[in-house]
Motif scaffolding. Structure first.
Motif, mmCIF file in Angstrom:
data_model
loop_
_atom_site.group_PDB
_atom_site.id
_atom_site.type_symbol
_atom_site.label_atom_id
_atom_site.label_comp_id
_atom_site.label_asym_id
_atom_site.label_seq_id
_atom_site.Cartn_x
_atom_site.Cartn_y
_atom_site.Cartn_z
ATOM 1 N N VAL A 57 -12.745 -64.006 176.330
ATOM 2 C CA VAL A 57 -11.590 -63.140 176.171
ATOM 3 C C VAL A 57 -12.053 -61.861 175.489
ATOM 4 O O VAL A 57 -12.611 -61.909 174.415
ATOM 5 N N ASP A 58 -11.858 -60.767 176.090
ATOM 6 C CA ASP A 58 -12.347 -59.542 175.471
ATOM 7 C C ASP A 58 -11.351 -59.025 174.427
ATOM 8 O O ASP A 58 -10.218 -59.497 174.325
ATOM 9 N N GLU A 59 -11.810 -58.051 173.686
ATOM 10 C CA GLU A 59 -11.041 -57.568 172.538
ATOM 11 C C GLU A 59 -9.639 -57.090 172.916
ATOM 12 O O GLU A 59 -8.663 -57.395 172.244
ATOM 13 N N LYS A 60 -9.564 -56.378 174.010
ATOM 14 C CA LYS A 60 -8.278 -55.811 174.403
ATOM 15 C C LYS A 60 -7.265 -56.912 174.678
ATOM 16 O O LYS A 60 -6.123 -56.887 174.250
ATOM 17 N N ARG A 66 -2.490 -60.142 173.375
ATOM 18 C CA ARG A 66 -1.872 -61.439 173.111
ATOM 19 C C ARG A 66 -1.267 -61.474 171.713
ATOM 20 O O ARG A 66 -0.176 -61.978 171.503
ATOM 21 N N ARG A 67 -2.016 -60.933 170.782
ATOM 22 C CA ARG A 67 -1.564 -60.948 169.393
ATOM 23 C C ARG A 67 -0.243 -60.209 169.276
ATOM 24 O O ARG A 67 0.696 -60.648 168.645
ATOM 25 N N GLU A 68 -0.218 -59.084 169.966
ATOM 26 C CA GLU A 68 0.985 -58.248 169.923
ATOM 27 C C GLU A 68 2.171 -59.032 170.486
ATOM 28 O O GLU A 68 3.250 -59.089 169.894
ATOM 29 N N ALA A 69 1.933 -59.692 171.604
ATOM 30 C CA ALA A 69 2.992 -60.451 172.250
ATOM 31 C C ALA A 69 3.493 -61.552 171.335
ATOM 32 O O ALA A 69 4.692 -61.788 171.184
ATOM 33 N N ALA A 99 8.764 -62.418 165.805
ATOM 34 C CA ALA A 99 9.786 -61.595 165.182
ATOM 35 C C ALA A 99 11.172 -61.960 165.701
ATOM 36 O O ALA A 99 12.158 -61.909 164.972
ATOM 37 N N ASN A 100 11.198 -62.348 166.973
ATOM 38 C CA ASN A 100 12.500 -62.674 167.560
ATOM 39 C C ASN A 100 12.942 -64.107 167.287
ATOM 40 O O ASN A 100 14.073 -64.475 167.536
#
Lengths: 194, 1261
Positions: free
Chosen positions: B660-663, B668-671, B677-678
């Protein structure tokens, strides 16, 4: 010997840092943070001495500080300095600043670090106390400023030499820092005779 | 050109200055970093411009950014550019920037040397000042070496502003270049008596700083400091001096005795708290050094303690703090006097100020006794419970342990109590000091045999309740205790009541969560326990229990075999196999207990921590020698150190999830964050330790909730230490009662016989007996261990290099490197006589070694190496000198005196060493300090006295009229004086001896800045033969320039003449009297009360073959003309059978040069002087001068007391000054064999005579 002289405000923002021993910029910032952390959590009416932090000093070193309005003046010294003497020296320093800036407040220090450095250089040199007589310090500082002015004048350069008292009113908007124009030095502060 | 300037100024208008930068940063709160990076780009552009004003502005802004934590070292070269601006304004900006960001590894520093030198000698004092200030922050060993001489000259600058800075910076120079200390020290010492208080204060500051690190080298300055202390009114100076005395007294108790009186007076009189406090501190130091004896010192202690109590009771927290601090110093030697203030100190423990509480804790350390230890510790335990911050609580914990364990558990009477205290301390949550408690448990259990049964029982319960300690693994500081518990239970398992239970506790699955090193101990000690259990069980008939035990081991151990910790794994698998084997044997009904316990037989003895170090190196064993031939250079380069276990993996080896590359990861982390949060059920992260988990991928789904154990951890079954306090109290009472009974009995018995005996009174320390026999096993030391204990010094301490004997006279090789204008030319000095030849032949060799030394220094900065080298060199040097000496053994003494001028300052200090004894031994201090000061001033050979007036004639002068007050004291003093004389004589002899040694190598004299070349110069001497007969030879030194300007402003002009008397016959010469026929202009100074024709008694006698020196002071009115005086020396020649009166006539020749004083002068001042037009010119030509130019200059410098102002090729300007303030300027030019000297002076007659004399000097050679 004095190892370092730090001035920061009530929020830990550095206003002057003078290290008489070399540290990397990162370490310097860490030291400032640590010192702020140590000093800021102390009550107003406790003693002005602190055993040094982890980064700066060791068992032989002490932090000696004074709190004026919005600023902390911290000296890190070893055991060859007299504790009360250094407290007085801080007082002399602030009084000198007060004379040179006419009612010194935090804004003066924010905008004129170089001037503060020059004043400090007449008091402490390479970590050793050079002069404690306020009149002598002011005389030398004034003489140098005069020289600076005459040099600039003769060269007719179209630049505005920063005056000592600049108009601060436009900066009053920043509430974050609180009132930066509070005079640091009040007549009520103790002056121990020396 | 004009356009360029205008353009520059316009550019300047649009540049940001510092204020704009600050304002900008404040207006960009949100994206400060971004804003600053654009500013830095702008600054980079500005630095590229030619306009120095723009550059300076940029550098000024960089200095500000540096404070904010930005690295600005990339601009170092630009900073140097700004530093070298001719305008003070910019120069100051440059130096400030340099002082903020230059350090030893900044390479452009090398470029600054010449600029700094230029600034140091600038006509503008503020240029010099700014350079000194900057240099003080970034001085490097190289700069220090190159600039030491320049700074030293500045120490005698006319402006006090420069002087004080130069004096202060010398300390930094010494630190970086220790070789400069000895050459510079005499001048530094002079500055202690500078008329300007600022300079004086700086000198005191520097010497105090030096003396603090190496006090013994500065003892000889004590009289001088004493004088300063009693005369100075500057509190800063006083504080420094008093602090210095505090450092000196431990070395010289007699000094302490002398100090007590004036210090006590100061304590009583001063109103400045800072001074009072330092006085108290030093009195304490004195009292410590005096230890015991003097009965009236208890008054001083009382005074100190009483003053300190006032400080502690003060409402000013600062004074309270310092009072406690000083009190702790008294405590070390006079605990009794502090103990009476226990109430006050315990009260301070409750202070709201943590600094004060800590200080009070320190004091408690020394206040404990056998009697009150339990009580104090009980109080501290209460504080432990109350303390909120962990740091303070940790401090309390360490203090409790310190207090209890101090001096080998001296104050502990009941170790059961101590063990239970330790166990109680394990309840502390989140302490960092688990290992400290553990080591105490181990130490006590091992060293106090009697306590083992109890300790083992306690440790067993601890192990049983281990889950309470380790409930939360995050606080695992405390689980270190289990390490100790497991080891104690295993090692001393024979004392266990129920070993089986403990064994079971040690093999619980939960143990696997402990840190590896603790698990390892668990496993190993489980094996020990197993052995014990087997032993117990095999005694029984039922063999199944034993087998069950083995089974338990076999079941539980595999858990540890799987451990990731190497140590645990290894031990576990070993022991598992062992137990399996044992089980096999057990099944065959073979008794194994004996063999198994043999595995752990024998007792471990405690070993002293320093034992290894103290094993002496056996004779003949050289640890530094190679055992085999060292491998050749090439081999070692190829070889990589081999890893022991596995090859080190390359650092950039990627972790497993690299697919899994950095991007992708970031996406994924963002998602995930969005989702969290929800999600209302998700427990949001707080900025606590949980945050750590969130960073690692995969774990963050599991919500971690910390369970807080609010229930106090009470380990069941543990005795509270409080019980012991009670028990102990009862026990002691009982003991006392029994004792009383016994005593009563005794008394009854005695009463019948003799009178009564005193009552036993209150319980004393010795009466308290330990609860049970405690044998503290002493730590083992190797046989023939060395008793020395000085292995605590840090070899890297920079101040170690400054441990230099300052009283030794300066050797010729010791001088500050002086700048030379050109690369040293290789000029063979034309040889004139044999002696010169020998010097010359020596030259190349020496030079080589010097060069080598330089190179070496450049190569590696390891000071040690270069020092070794130097030592070697010195050694060689000495050998050579000796050879030379042998070669010219019959050389007259005259030659040996050549270096006298150079050596003069240190010899006066060496005279002081012996005088220190004298000073210290003088009669008890008079009650009046002022009087003391005068006595000290008389007794102390202050440099003035040593140089200004003739010390030899001093004893004869009946100036101490007050001495006659009491005959006895006079007698005493006389005696002392005699002693002093004798000592002086001895010194003198040494002095001469030294000259002999320095003879061969004496190439040049260090006269500040006068000699420029490193090449050897022919030896020179100012001594000339005065008169000689068969009995005695008199040699006179050209009337010396000893008088300082200050002195002669007040009392006219004085000239000091040194005369060496050498006894040439086999008889004893005594009663020498020196007399001169005074002229109108020139008079010999005679003691008050003697007539104008009386002779002066020479204050020594001369045994056969001995020579000695006496000095005579002359007063001269007009100095423009040379002068000749007729004189006579009368003396008695004493043989075994007869004594005859003899007489020798001589003529004293006062040349005009003898009235000149070597005074350094700066080129700018020199130029001004010449321009002023007040001077009259004159010139002289010397033909047929056949010597190198620098020899010529050196000769003028040496014989005629000039100093070189500037030298350019074959032209030099020189300067000197007469004792009456006449300026004499020379311009010396050479071409071929002709030397022309153009001279100017404000007194033409004087000038003419001086020129004549110069001419004569050169016509002689």
């Amino acid at each position: 010997m004095i190892k370092a002289i730090l001035i920061f405000n009530n929020h830990g923002k550095p206003r002057l840092s003078k290290f008489y021993e070399h540290y990397s910029e990162d370490t310097e910032q860490q030291i400032i943070r640590e010192t702020f952390h140590l000093v800021s959590k102390r009550d107003e009416n406790v003693c002005n001495f602190l055993e040094g932090g982890m980064l700066i000093g060791g068992s032989d070193y002490k932090l000696i500080y004074r709190h004026y309005a919005t600023l902390y003046f911290v000296f890190c010294v070893d055991s060859s300095e007299s504790e009360l003497g250094i407290l007085d020296l801080i007082q002399v320093f602030v009084e000198t600043l007060d004379k040179c800036f006419e009612n010194v407040c935090e804004l003066d220090l924010i905008f004129h670090v170089d001037k503060v450095h020059n004043i400090l250089a007449e008091m402490v040199m390479g970590g050793m106390v050079l002069e404690t007589n306020m009149n002598e310090i002011i005389m030398q500082v004034d003489a140098q400023n005069k020289m600076e002015k005459s040099e600039i004048k003769t060269r007719h350069i179209l630049s505005c030499i920063p005056q000592y008292k600049i108009q601060y009113h436009s900066h009053h908007s920043c509430h974050y820092y609180g009132d930066l124009t509070v005079p640091l030095f009040q007549c009520t502060s103790r002056i121990r005779d020396h | 050109m004009a356009l360029k300037i205008v353009k520059g100024s316009i550019d300047r208008m649009f540049d940001k200055n510092l204020q704009d930068l600050v304002r900008g940063i404040r207006n960009h709160k949100e994206d400060e970093a971004k804003y600053i990076s654009t500013c830095i780009d702008e600054i980079k552009q500005e630095l590229k411009q030619d306009n120095i004003a723009v550059k300076a502005n940029a550098v000024c802004k960089l200095t500000y950014l540096q404070m904010l934590g930005y690295d600005v070292s990339w601009a170092a070269f630009n900073i140097v550019e700004v530093m070298s601006s001719s305008k003070f304004t910019y120069k100051r900006i440059g130096y400030l920037a340099a002082s903020q960001c230059f350090h030893e590894s900044t390479d452009v520093i090398m470029l600054t040397t010449n600029q700094i030198r230029k600034d140091l000698s600038s006509p503008n004092q503020y240029d010099t000042g700014v350079a000194l200030t900057g240099l003080s922050c970034f001085v490097t060993p190289d700069l220090a070496r190159d600039l030491a001489n320049d700074i030293m000259t500045l120490m005698s600058h006319t402006k006090p502003y420069i002087r004080k800075k130069a004096v202060l910076i010398m300390y930094k120079v010494f630190l970086k270049y220790p070789e400069s200390l000895r050459p510079a020290f005499p001048r530094l010492k002079e500055k202690l008596e500078d008329p300007d208080p600022g300079v004086q204060s700086a000198a005191v500051n520097v010497i105090c700083e030096l003396a603090r690190r190496n006090p013994k080298n500065y003892l000889s300055l004590a009289p001088l400091f004493f004088k300063l202390m009693t005369s100075s009114t500057n509190n800063w100076v006083l504080i420094k001096i008093i602090k210095l005395f505090g450092a000196l007294t431990p070395l010289e108790p007699r000094l302490g005795k002398k100090l007590i009186e004036p210090l006590t007076n100061l304590i009583h009189s001063t109103s400045a708290m800072s001074l009072l406090y330092e006085c108290v501190n030093t009195v304490i130091a004195v009292l410590i050094s005096l230890s015991s004896g003097m009965p009236n010192h208890s008054a001083s202690i009382q005074l100190c303690v009483q003053k300190l109590r006032i400080l502690i009771e003060d409402s000013d927290q600062n004074l309270k703090y310092l009072g406690l601090l000083a009190m702790s110093k008294i405590l070390k030697t006079h605990p009794k006097s502090v103990q009476s203030h226990k109430d006050l100190i315990l009260q301070c423990l409750d202070d709201k100020d943590e600094s004060i509480r800590l200080r009070a804790l320190d004091l408690l350390y020394g206040m404990v006794s056998k009697k009150n230890l339990m009580e104090i510790v009980k109080k501290l335990m209460l504080h432990v419970d109350k303390a909120e911050g962990t740091t303070y609580r940790d401090e309390l914990l360490t203090k409790i342990i310190d207090i209890c364990s101090q001096s080998n558990y001296q104050y502990i009477t009941n170790f059961e109590w101590y063990i239970s205290i330790l166990v109680e301390l394990t309840r502390l949550e989140g302490t960092r000091h688990g290992h400290l408690i553990a080591s105490q448990m181990l130490d006590v259990a091992i060293r106090v045999k009697a306590i083992r049964v109890f300790a083992v029982a306690q440790m067993a319960t601890l192990l049983d309740n281990a889950h309470l300690l380790t409930g939360n693994m995050q606080r695992n500081g405390i689980c270190e205790v289990l390490y100790a518990a497991a080891w104690i239970c295993g090692e001393f398992s024979e004392h266990l009541e129920n070993p089986m239970q403990t064994l079971e506790a040690m093999l619980r699955p939960k143990v696997a969560t402990l840190p590896g090193h603790i698990q390892a101990v668990y496993v190993q000690n489980a094996a020990k326990l197993f052995a014990t259990v087997l032993k117990n069980q095999e005694g029984n008939t039922d063999s199944t229990t034993a087998q069950e035990t083995s089974q338990l081991m076999i079941e539980r151990l595999p858990l540890f075999v799987q451990s990731a910790n190497l140590e645990v794994q290894e031990r576990a698998s070993c022991i598992l196999q062992l137990v399996k084997y044992i089980q096999k044997l057990q099944q065959k009904d073979i008794e194994v207990a004996e063999e198994v316990s043999a595995l752990f037989a024998g007792e471990l003895n405690p070993v002293a921590p320093k034992a290894q170090k103290k094993v002496p190196v056996p004779e003949g064993l050289d640890l530094d020698a190679w055992i085999n031939e060292p491998p050749s250079e090439s081999e070692s380069e190829d070889e990589q150190p081999k890893a022991i276990f596995s090859k080190e993996e390359p650092k950039h080896s990627r972790p497993r999830h690299t697919e899994v590359d950095e991007k992708e990861l970031a996406r994924r982390r963002e998602a995930r964050k969005q989702e969290q949060a929800n999600n209302p059920f998700y427990i949001k992260a707080s900025p606590s330790s949980q945050k750590v988990y969130q960073e690692t991928a995969g774990v963050e789904h599991i919500p971690v909730v910390q369970i807080d154990l609010s229930v106090p951890l009470k380990v069941p079954g543990l005795p509270m230490s409080d019980q012991y306090v009670k028990l102990e109290e009862e026990r002691r009472q009982k003991e006392r009662a029994e004792k009383k009974k016994k005593e009563k009995k005794k008394r009854k018995e005695k009463r019948s016989g003799r009178g009564k005996k005193h009552d036993s009174g209150p319980e004393s320390e010795e009466d308290i007996t330990p609860a049970h026999m405690v044998d503290i096993v002493t730590e083992e030391m190797p046989e023939n261990a060395l008793p020395s204990d000085d292995d605590d010094k840090d070899p890297n301490d920079p101040h170690k290099a400054l441990d230099i004997d300052l009283d030794k006279p300066l050797a010729d090789s010791e001088k500050l490197p002086v700048r030379s204008h050109r690369a040293a030319e290789v000029v063979k000095s034309p040889t004139e006589d044999g002696e010169m030849e020998s010097v010359a032949s020596q030259e190349p060799k020496k030079k080589n070694s010097k060069e080598k030394k330089e190179k070496k220094k450049d190569k590696d900065r390891e000071r040690k190496k270069s020092k070794d080298e130097k030592k070697k060199k010195k050694h060689k040097h000495e050998e050579k000198e000796e050879d030379l000496l042998r070669g010219q053994a019959d050389e007259p003494v005259v030659q040996s005196e050549e270096t006298s001028e150079v050596v003069a300052p240190p010899t006066s200090t060496s005279a002081e060493v012996s005088d220190l004894d004298f000073w210290l031994s003088t009669a008890p201090v008079p009650s009046n300090t002022q009087e003391a000061a005068t006595v000290a001033a008389e007794a102390a050979p202050v440099p003035e006295a040593a140089s200004g007036t003739a010390p030899a004639s001093e004893p004869d002068e009946p100036k101490d009229t007050e001495m006659e007050e009491t005959k006895s004291s006079k007698h005493k003093k006389k005696k002392q004086k005699k002693e002093k004389e004798e000592k002086e004589k001895k010194k003198k002899k040494k002095h001469h001896h030294h000259h002999h040694h320095s003879d061969g190598g004496g190439e040049e004299s260090v006269q500040n800045g006068t000699v420029e070349e490193e090449e050897p110069l022919p030896p020179m001497s100012n001594y000339c033969l005065l008169a000689e007969n068969s009995y005695i030879k008199m040699m006179m030194e050209d009337a010396d320039q000893v008088c300082d300007i200050q002195g002669n402003l007040q009392d006219g002009s004085q000239v000091v003449v040194s005369v060496i008397f050498e006894n040439k016959c086999d008889s004893f010469l005594k009663s020498m009297e020196f007399n001169v026929l005074d002229s109108l202009n020139c008079k010999l100074q005679r003691p008050e009360g003697s007539g104008p024709h009386d002779g002066l008694t020479v204050p020594f006698q001369l045994p056969p073959g001995v020579s000695n020196e006496a000095r005579f002071v002359f007063t001269v009115q007009s100095i423009v003309m040379p002068q000749k005086l007729k004189g006579t020396l009368t003396f008695i020649v004493k043989n075994e059978d007869s004594s005859t009166h003899e007489k020798l006539d001589f003529k004293l020749h006062f040349t005009c040069t003898s009235y000149l004083i070597t005074t350094p002068c700066y080129s700018d001042a020199f130029a001004k002087l010449l321009e002023s037009g007040d001077l009259n010119g004159s010139s002289v030509r010397l033909e047929g001068i056949n010597m190198p130019f620098h020899h010529l200059l050196a000769r003028i410098c040496f014989h005629h007391h000039f100093s070189v102002v500037e030298r350019i090729d074959s032209c030099a300007s020189m300067y000197s000054r007469s004792i009456q303030g006449h300026h004499v300027c020379l311009l010396v030019k050479t071409s071929g064999q002709t030397v022309s000297i153009d001279a100017k002076c404000d007194e033409p007659t004087l000038l003419g005579n001086v020129l004549d004399e110069i001419k004569q000097t050169f016509s002689q050679c």
